[in-house]
Motif scaffolding. Structure first.
Motif, PDB file in Angstrom:
ATOM      1  N   GLY A   1      23.002 -19.129  10.083  1.00 28.22           N
ATOM      2  CA  GLY A   1      22.634 -19.415  11.452  1.00 28.22           C
ATOM      3  C   GLY A   1      23.806 -19.951  12.233  1.00 28.22           C
ATOM      4  O   GLY A   1      24.927 -20.019  11.721  1.00 28.22           O
ATOM      5  N   ALA A   2      23.538 -20.313  13.467  1.00 23.32           N
ATOM      6  CA  ALA A   2      24.593 -20.819  14.335  1.00 23.32           C
ATOM      7  C   ALA A   2      24.013 -21.844  15.300  1.00 23.32           C
ATOM      8  O   ALA A   2      22.839 -21.784  15.657  1.00 23.32           O
ATOM      9  CB  ALA A   2      25.234 -19.677  15.106  1.00 23.32           C
ATOM     10  N   ILE A   3      24.865 -22.771  15.661  1.00 20.45           N
ATOM     11  CA  ILE A   3      24.501 -23.827  16.598  1.00 20.45           C
ATOM     12  C   ILE A   3      25.502 -23.766  17.743  1.00 20.45           C
ATOM     13  O   ILE A   3      26.713 -23.710  17.511  1.00 20.45           O
ATOM     14  CB  ILE A   3      24.584 -25.206  15.916  1.00 20.45           C
ATOM     15  N   GLN A   4      25.016 -23.750  18.974  1.00 22.90           N
ATOM     16  CA  GLN A   4      25.929 -23.740  20.107  1.00 22.90           C
ATOM     17  C   GLN A   4      26.624 -25.085  20.189  1.00 22.90           C
ATOM     18  O   GLN A   4      25.991 -26.134  20.111  1.00 22.90           O
ATOM     19  CB  GLN A   4      25.186 -23.443  21.403  1.00 22.90           C
TER      20      GLN A   4
ATOM     21  N   ASP B   1      32.462 -15.081  22.042  1.00 23.39           N
ATOM     22  CA  ASP B   1      32.305 -14.549  23.397  1.00 23.39           C
ATOM     23  C   ASP B   1      31.188 -15.306  24.124  1.00 23.39           C
ATOM     24  O   ASP B   1      30.146 -15.607  23.535  1.00 23.39           O
ATOM     25  CB  ASP B   1      31.943 -13.060  23.353  1.00 23.39           C
ATOM     26  N   ASP B   2      31.413 -15.612  25.392  1.00 23.13           N
ATOM     27  CA  ASP B   2      30.430 -16.369  26.173  1.00 23.13           C
ATOM     28  C   ASP B   2      29.074 -15.667  26.251  1.00 23.13           C
ATOM     29  O   ASP B   2      28.038 -16.324  26.304  1.00 23.13           O
ATOM     30  CB  ASP B   2      30.946 -16.624  27.586  1.00 23.13           C
ATOM     31  N   ASP B   3      29.068 -14.334  26.222  1.00 24.18           N
ATOM     32  CA  ASP B   3      27.799 -13.621  26.365  1.00 24.18           C
ATOM     33  C   ASP B   3      26.967 -13.618  25.082  1.00 24.18           C
ATOM     34  O   ASP B   3      25.829 -13.154  25.081  1.00 24.18           O
ATOM     35  CB  ASP B   3      28.034 -12.190  26.843  1.00 24.18           C
ATOM     36  N   LEU B   4      27.489 -14.174  23.999  1.00 21.37           N
ATOM     37  CA  LEU B   4      26.736 -14.192  22.748  1.00 21.37           C
ATOM     38  C   LEU B   4      25.436 -14.983  22.893  1.00 21.37           C
ATOM     39  O   LEU B   4      24.433 -14.675  22.252  1.00 21.37           O
ATOM     40  CB  LEU B   4      27.586 -14.774  21.616  1.00 21.37           C
ATOM     41  N   ALA B   5      25.411 -15.963  23.767  1.00 23.23           N
ATOM     42  CA  ALA B   5      24.207 -16.776  23.996  1.00 23.23           C
ATOM     43  C   ALA B   5      23.081 -15.971  24.628  1.00 23.23           C
ATOM     44  O   ALA B   5      21.922 -16.378  24.580  1.00 23.23           O
ATOM     45  CB  ALA B   5      24.538 -17.980  24.868  1.00 23.23           C
ATOM     46  N   THR B   6      23.394 -14.810  25.192  1.00 21.00           N
ATOM     47  CA  THR B   6      22.372 -14.002  25.863  1.00 21.00           C
ATOM     48  C   THR B   6      21.894 -12.833  25.016  1.00 21.00           C
ATOM     49  O   THR B   6      21.023 -12.076  25.451  1.00 21.00           O
ATOM     50  CB  THR B   6      22.906 -13.461  27.201  1.00 21.00           C
ATOM     51  N   VAL B   7      22.428 -12.663  23.812  1.00 19.33           N
ATOM     52  CA  VAL B   7      22.051 -11.541  22.944  1.00 19.33           C
ATOM     53  C   VAL B   7      20.661 -11.811  22.382  1.00 19.33           C
ATOM     54  O   VAL B   7      20.424 -12.825  21.736  1.00 19.33           O
ATOM     55  CB  VAL B   7      23.077 -11.346  21.804  1.00 19.33           C
ATOM     56  N   ASP B   8      19.732 -10.874  22.618  1.00 15.39           N
ATOM     57  CA  ASP B   8      18.353 -11.021  22.162  1.00 15.39           C
ATOM     58  C   ASP B   8      18.085 -10.317  20.835  1.00 15.39           C
ATOM     59  O   ASP B   8      17.138 -10.658  20.139  1.00 15.39           O
ATOM     60  CB  ASP B   8      17.378 -10.472  23.209  1.00 15.39           C
ATOM     61  N   ASP B   9      18.895  -9.329  20.497  1.00 13.60           N
ATOM     62  CA  ASP B   9      18.698  -8.557  19.279  1.00 13.60           C
ATOM     63  C   ASP B   9      19.282  -9.308  18.081  1.00 13.60           C
ATOM     64  O   ASP B   9      20.482  -9.600  18.045  1.00 13.60           O
ATOM     65  CB  ASP B   9      19.365  -7.187  19.437  1.00 13.60           C
ATOM     66  N   VAL B  10      18.451  -9.635  17.106  1.00 14.03           N
ATOM     67  CA  VAL B  10      18.867 -10.439  15.956  1.00 14.03           C
ATOM     68  C   VAL B  10      19.976  -9.748  15.162  1.00 14.03           C
ATOM     69  O   VAL B  10      20.953 -10.394  14.766  1.00 14.03           O
ATOM     70  CB  VAL B  10      17.656 -10.735  15.037  1.00 14.03           C
ATOM     71  N   ASP B  11      19.846  -8.456  14.928  1.00 11.71           N
ATOM     72  CA  ASP B  11      20.859  -7.734  14.152  1.00 11.71           C
ATOM     73  C   ASP B  11      22.208  -7.738  14.859  1.00 11.71           C
ATOM     74  O   ASP B  11      23.242  -7.946  14.233  1.00 11.71           O
ATOM     75  CB  ASP B  11      20.408  -6.295  13.870  1.00 11.71           C
TER      76      ASP B  11
ATOM     77  N   PHE C   1      23.192  -9.955  17.094  1.00 15.04           N
ATOM     78  CA  PHE C   1      23.656 -11.341  17.096  1.00 15.04           C
ATOM     79  C   PHE C   1      24.348 -11.669  15.779  1.00 15.04           C
ATOM     80  O   PHE C   1      25.462 -12.195  15.755  1.00 15.04           O
ATOM     81  CB  PHE C   1      22.473 -12.285  17.344  1.00 15.04           C
ATOM     82  N   GLN C   2      23.706 -11.347  14.654  1.00 19.90           N
ATOM     83  CA  GLN C   2      24.302 -11.647  13.355  1.00 19.90           C
ATOM     84  C   GLN C   2      25.567 -10.835  13.107  1.00 19.90           C
ATOM     85  O   GLN C   2      26.539 -11.354  12.555  1.00 19.90           O
ATOM     86  CB  GLN C   2      23.288 -11.431  12.237  1.00 19.90           C
ATOM     87  N   ALA C   3      25.585  -9.577  13.542  1.00 18.00           N
ATOM     88  CA  ALA C   3      26.786  -8.748  13.365  1.00 18.00           C
ATOM     89  C   ALA C   3      27.960  -9.342  14.136  1.00 18.00           C
ATOM     90  O   ALA C   3      29.088  -9.404  13.632  1.00 18.00           O
ATOM     91  CB  ALA C   3      26.513  -7.318  13.817  1.00 18.00           C
ATOM     92  N   ARG C   4      27.697  -9.806  15.335  1.00 16.20           N
ATOM     93  CA  ARG C   4      28.772 -10.397  16.136  1.00 16.20           C
ATOM     94  C   ARG C   4      29.213 -11.743  15.576  1.00 16.20           C
ATOM     95  O   ARG C   4      30.401 -12.064  15.590  1.00 16.20           O
ATOM     96  CB  ARG C   4      28.329 -10.507  17.596  1.00 16.20           C
ATOM     97  N   LEU C   5      28.271 -12.518  15.044  1.00 21.53           N
ATOM     98  CA  LEU C   5      28.648 -13.769  14.385  1.00 21.53           C
ATOM     99  C   LEU C   5      29.566 -13.485  13.200  1.00 21.53           C
ATOM    100  O   LEU C   5      30.586 -14.148  13.021  1.00 21.53           O
ATOM    101  CB  LEU C   5      27.412 -14.522  13.884  1.00 21.53           C
ATOM    102  N   ARG C   6      29.183 -12.498  12.376  1.00 19.78           N
ATOM    103  CA  ARG C   6      30.004 -12.150  11.213  1.00 19.78           C
ATOM    104  C   ARG C   6      31.395 -11.692  11.635  1.00 19.78           C
ATOM    105  O   ARG C   6      32.391 -12.061  11.012  1.00 19.78           O
ATOM    106  CB  ARG C   6      29.315 -11.079  10.369  1.00 19.78           C
ATOM    107  N   LYS C   7      31.473 -10.916  12.712  1.00 24.30           N
ATOM    108  CA  LYS C   7      32.768 -10.440  13.206  1.00 24.30           C
ATOM    109  C   LYS C   7      33.651 -11.623  13.609  1.00 24.30           C
ATOM    110  O   LYS C   7      34.815 -11.702  13.222  1.00 24.30           O
ATOM    111  CB  LYS C   7      32.565  -9.505  14.400  1.00 24.30           C
ATOM    112  N   HIS C   8      33.096 -12.545  14.368  1.00 26.94           N
ATOM    113  CA  HIS C   8      33.862 -13.721  14.795  1.00 26.94           C
ATOM    114  C   HIS C   8      34.264 -14.578  13.592  1.00 26.94           C
ATOM    115  O   HIS C   8      35.374 -15.091  13.533  1.00 26.94           O
ATOM    116  CB  HIS C   8      33.071 -14.557  15.795  1.00 26.94           C
TER     117      HIS C   8
END
Length: 79
Positions: free
Chosen positions: A15-18, A47-57, A59-66
């Motif tokens: 998971g992630a915490i802002q 990326d600032d727009d990550l907080a607006t991503v509604d799709d779980v897959d 969101f997790q893919a972008r978290l893993r990339k970062h």
């Protein structure tokens, strides 16, 4: 945007915490987020727009990339 990404002992994203603060005090009440032994926290910029991503897959893919980019940079900085 600052995020703290939490991984388990196998490196799986849990998971992630802002933000980077894992505790806060308000009106005399303190709350702290903690994790089980073996879990790791990674404080990174995303990326600032990550907080607006509604799709779980997505969101997790972008978290893993970062997280991968962060870990690669950290390894390159090691002596």
């Amino acid at each position: 945007m600052k995020m703290t990404i939490v991984t388990d002992s196998n490196g799986n994203v849990l998971g992630a915490i802002q933000g980077h603060a894992l505790s806060e005090t308000r009106d005399g009440v303190e709350a702290t987020v903690s994790f089980a032994p073996g879990h790791s926290t990674h404080m990174i910029e995303v990326d600032d727009d990550l907080a607006t991503v509604d799709d779980v897959d997505e969101f997790q893919a972008r978290l893993r990339k970062h997280l991968q980019q962060h870990q690669q940079q950290h390894q390159q900085q090691q002596p």
